[in-house]
Design an enzyme around this catalytic site. Structure first.
Site, mmCIF file in Angstrom:
data_model
loop_
_atom_site.group_PDB
_atom_site.id
_atom_site.type_symbol
_atom_site.label_atom_id
_atom_site.label_comp_id
_atom_site.label_asym_id
_atom_site.label_seq_id
_atom_site.Cartn_x
_atom_site.Cartn_y
_atom_site.Cartn_z
ATOM 1 N N LYS A 1 -26.608 -7.368 -16.386
ATOM 2 C CA LYS A 1 -27.780 -7.705 -15.582
ATOM 3 C C LYS A 1 -28.434 -9.014 -16.038
ATOM 4 O O LYS A 1 -29.149 -9.644 -15.274
ATOM 5 C CB LYS A 1 -28.761 -6.556 -15.589
ATOM 6 C CG LYS A 1 -28.153 -5.338 -14.891
ATOM 7 C CD LYS A 1 -29.129 -4.281 -14.519
ATOM 8 C CE LYS A 1 -28.497 -3.217 -13.647
ATOM 9 N NZ LYS A 1 -27.537 -2.356 -14.367
HETATM 10 C C1 PLP Z 1 -26.713 -1.464 -13.747
HETATM 11 C C2 PLP Z 1 -25.496 -1.079 -14.475
HETATM 12 C C3 PLP Z 1 -24.351 -0.589 -13.813
HETATM 13 C C4 PLP Z 1 -24.346 -0.371 -12.321
HETATM 14 O O1 PLP Z 1 -24.395 -1.585 -11.605
HETATM 15 P P1 PLP Z 1 -24.839 -1.578 -10.065
HETATM 16 O O2 PLP Z 1 -24.918 -3.010 -9.683
HETATM 17 O O3 PLP Z 1 -26.165 -0.889 -10.024
HETATM 18 O O4 PLP Z 1 -23.794 -0.829 -9.318
HETATM 19 C C5 PLP Z 1 -23.234 -0.314 -14.557
HETATM 20 N N1 PLP Z 1 -23.217 -0.473 -15.903
HETATM 21 C C6 PLP Z 1 -24.292 -0.930 -16.577
HETATM 22 C C7 PLP Z 1 -24.212 -1.065 -18.049
HETATM 23 C C8 PLP Z 1 -25.463 -1.258 -15.890
HETATM 24 O O5 PLP Z 1 -26.522 -1.713 -16.573
#
Ligand code: PLP
Length: 465
Positions: A112
């Site tokens: 993210k």
């Molecule tokens: C947010 C997240 C996901 C999921 O990603 P999306 O874009 O919500 O599908 C998977 N793994 C981790 C470690 C995350 O922080």
């Protein structure tokens, strides 16, 4: 470049407006009216470029007139300067034909950061120019919140308020949200699960008086600018393995569908992607939906991959919009059904359109742990539980098309989930040096009931105006 709502009832916006408003006022999500194309020659020209230059070329047409070339380059450079790896998104090999795209070298050790660091720069630049101040409110299953706080802490024109489910995030995730001491950071622990956090966030956006009073802005994965930032690493990874001459597939540990939807956009732009594989944990609503053509809620069970513990997968709405030939009214109807009945059925036509691009799979808790142990043995890689879900599903999917390289996204660093990783592998992964004192810093957090007006009053009391 104009952005339209998936529910067809909100006015079209520029990139800047779509970024600053997050959710559309008709409850829909913004998507580009048309998808810019990259020719095979333009994709080929990405070979050997830095991550930052690749990001500039991929994102440039989507940003329109919001930033000029020099500003956009500068904001990209600042966004990724704090990453702990020169390549930003390095690719490692796990097995013949199976690769791991490491997306955890940013400041909070999860993918993210790619979007959030960039959006922090974008917001600051746009708000400075407009002379405005906003309140950024986010709901998090753990990683969005820390990434948002890390990206916006100390910035002049924003307060950042994060709602996380009390007791349902890992200690590292919680500490990353509660230890920054900048006055514009507000961490709220909500009595509920992640879907409750997400629902209250949506309520705030749909409460227009409050929304306007505090100048609410959203940076959840529904924000188009975040999806856009994630499109870049699909290009950088595919090009490393020979695109555009060679097709690749991607497996994506999925919750809110933002990350995998970025892969769909890359494909629509012209990147030769064979399959996009949705990997879910035991909260497998998306996998069940792909198998049964019915999206049906049946409760969330906490897992060792908590960032995927959801059953309202917001960005799936964007995929459905394409699968319904961009018919906003059809999407609005499905979303109303989901709210009133807790489920909706997908027509055979739309299912066919989804199946053209997406496959799916799931890994239960035991399989996730076994994959962490097995991958340590077979490749010397210590995976976080989310990445392990991906590697399990990716391995199965790769076996169906062995001639196409499979790239599984590693979405977090194992040290973010030390208990689950240690239980599975016997090894407790240490935090990288730059955050080694996390467990000693003091925490600042407010517990709040799962109640809209309580949350709104708290926010009004806290923010600077
Ligand atoms: C947010 C997240 C996901 C999921 O990603 P999306 O874009 O919500 O599908 C998977 N793994 C981790 C470690 C995350 O922080």
């Amino acid at each position: 470049m104009r952005y339209i709502s998936t529910r067809g009832q909100a006015p079209a916006l520029t990139f800047e407006e779509a970024m600053l408003s997050g959710l559309a006022r008709d409850g829909g999500l913004y998507v580009p009216e048309t998808i810019p194309q990259m020719s095979p020659a333009e994709i080929k020209a990405l070979h050997g470029l830095s991550y930052e230059e690749t990001a500039f070329r991929v994102m440039r047409p989507f940003v329109g007139e919001t930033f000029d070339d020099a500003t956009l380059r500068d904001l990209i450079a600042k966004a990724y300067a704090g990453f702990g790896h020169e390549a930003r998104a390095p690719l490692k090999q796990l097995a013949p034909g199976h690769f791991l795209l490491e997306l955890f070298h940013g400041p909070t050790l999860a993918f993210k950061d790619f979007a959030m660091q960039l959006i922090g720069q974008f917001f600051q630049e746009a708000l400075k120019r407009r002379g405005e101040r906003v309140t950024i409110v986010g709901a998090t299953s753990g990683d969005t919140g820390s990434a948002a706080i890390e990206a916006f802490k100390g910035l002049d024109n924003v307060d950042v308020v994060i709602l996380f489910p009390h007791g349902r995030v890992s200690e590292v995730q919680r500490r990353q949200m509660t230890t920054p001491d900048e006055a514009n950071v507000h961490a709220l622990a909500l009595d509920g699960d992640f879907d409750d956090c997400q629902a209250r966030l949506k309520d705030m956006f749909n409460h227009f008086d409050f929304r306007d009073e505090v100048r609410l802005a959203g940076v959840n994965s529904i924000n188009w600018a975040r999806v856009l930032a994630q499109v870049v690493y699909y290009f950088s990874a595919a090009v490393s393995l020979g695109a555009p001459e060679r097709k690749v597939s991607f497996t994506v540990p999925t919750g809110n569908f933002g990350d995998i939807f970025a892969g769909f956009i890359a494909k629509q732009m012209g990147l030769p992607i064979h399959r996009l594989v949705i990997a879910t944990n035991q909260n497998d609503i998306l996998h069940r939906c792909m198998e049964t053509a019915e999206y049906r809620k049946n409760g969330v069970k906490p897992s060792i991959s908590p960032s995927m513990d959801i059953e309202v997968s917001s960005n799936f709405e964007r995929a459905l919009f394409w699968a319904h030939d961009k018919d906003g009214a059809a999407i609005a109807k499905l979303m109303t059904e989901l709210q009133t009945e807790g489920s909706f059925a997908i027509s055979p036509n739309a299912m066919g359109a989804l199946a053209e691009h997406y496959d799916s799979g799931r890994a239960d808790e035991a399989t996730t742990s076994e994959t962490i142990a097995a991958t340590l043995t077979s490749a010397g890689e210590l995976l976080c539980p989310h990445s392990a879900v991906g590697v399990h599903v990716g391995t199965e999917a790769a076996a169906k098309a062995p001639e196409t390289p499979m790239i599984t996204l590693a979405t977090a660093h194992p040290a973010k989930f030390p208990d689950a990783v240690e239980a599975a592998s016997g090894i407790r992964p240490p935090l990288p040096n730059r955050m080694a004192d996390l467990y000693e810093r003091s925490e600042r957090v407010t517990r709040v009931a799962n109640d809209l007006s309580a949350i709104e009053s708290l926010i009004k009391e806290r923010i600077a105006r």
